[in-house]
Scaffold this active site. Structure first.
Site, PDB file in Angstrom:
ATOM      1  N   ASP A 146       1.755  14.062  14.867  1.00 17.39           N
ATOM      2  CA  ASP A 146       0.523  14.694  14.902  1.00 17.39           C
ATOM      3  C   ASP A 146      -0.098  14.244  13.798  1.00 17.39           C
ATOM      4  OD1 ASP A 146      -1.460  16.716  14.945  1.00 17.39           O
ATOM      5  OD2 ASP A 146      -0.458  17.834  16.326  1.00 17.39           O
ATOM      6  N   CYS A 159      -9.528  13.532  15.155  1.00 19.54           N
ATOM      7  CA  CYS A 159      -8.356  13.349  15.199  1.00 19.54           C
ATOM      8  C   CYS A 159      -8.166  11.920  16.049  1.00 19.54           C
ATOM      9  CB  CYS A 159      -7.636  14.560  16.061  1.00 19.54           C
ATOM     10  SG  CYS A 159      -8.364  14.999  17.518  1.00 19.54           S
ATOM     11  N   HIS A 193      -6.417  17.095  21.747  1.00 17.79           N
ATOM     12  CA  HIS A 193      -6.085  16.246  20.538  1.00 17.79           C
ATOM     13  C   HIS A 193      -5.705  14.957  20.785  1.00 17.79           C
ATOM     14  CE1 HIS A 193      -4.966  16.687  16.510  1.00 17.79           C
ATOM     15  NE2 HIS A 193      -3.540  16.232  16.910  1.00 17.79           N
TER      16      HIS A 193
END
Length: 171
Positions: free
Chosen positions: A133, A3, A115
């Site tokens: 996201d 990520c 994250h």
């Protein structure tokens, strides 16, 4: 665990930067998750390790500094809510600046742990930030109360045991 790379590639491609050539699309150079680590010393970060463990704030800030951007590393524990609010107001209205955020998903009511995602906007009336996201298949964009987002960015990561935070990147 990739990520951090996905978040960085999105921001680098959105900036007015020279982009690396891609064998996949030779007429359209762009940053990819495959070429993000090109020229990066393996002592800083290795794609194979990142794929398993992710990246710390220090690692990502260092890797980003090897690209043609200015990086300002903001550890989560150095911010208080008013300063975080002002930082977002300032940086999110400029087209040549991006706020990347490392946060703990659990502290904003999501499943998972550490994250990375880019922030896209600040909404004063609700005192929240729009989190875009990079795991779009799992989590759509969401407005997150700033106090929750800051707590999630102050949480220590599991690799370095240091607070998460934000690299601000600009040209």
């Amino acid at each position: 665990a990739y990520c951090s790379v996905a978040t960085s590639v999105i921001a680098l491609n959105a900036l007015e930067l020279p982009r690396p050539a891609s064998a996949l699309y030779p007429d359209f150079p762009f940053f990819t998750q495959d070429n993000f680590f090109d020229g990066i010393d393996a002592r800083i970060a290795q794609s194979e390790v990142v794929a398993k463990e992710g990246m710390t704030l220090d690692q990502l800030s260092t890797v980003l500094s090897h690209h043609a951007v200015t990086v300002q590393k903001i550890p989560g524990d150095t911010l208080e809510l008013p300063a975080f609010r002002e930082l977002l107001k300032t940086h999110l209205r400029e087209s040549n600046r991006f706020v990347l955020l490392n946060f703990n998903r659990r502290l904003i009511g999501q499943m998972g742990g550490g994250h990375w995602s880019p922030l896209a906007a600040y909404h004063a009336a609700s005192d929240s930030a729009l989190l875009m996201d990079v795991a779009r298949y799992k989590y759509p964009p969401v407005w997150v109360p700033l106090a929750d987002l800051l707590a999630a960015a102050q949480d220590p990561d599991s690799v370095s045991n240091q607070p998460r935070g934000s690299p601000l990147i600009s040209t």
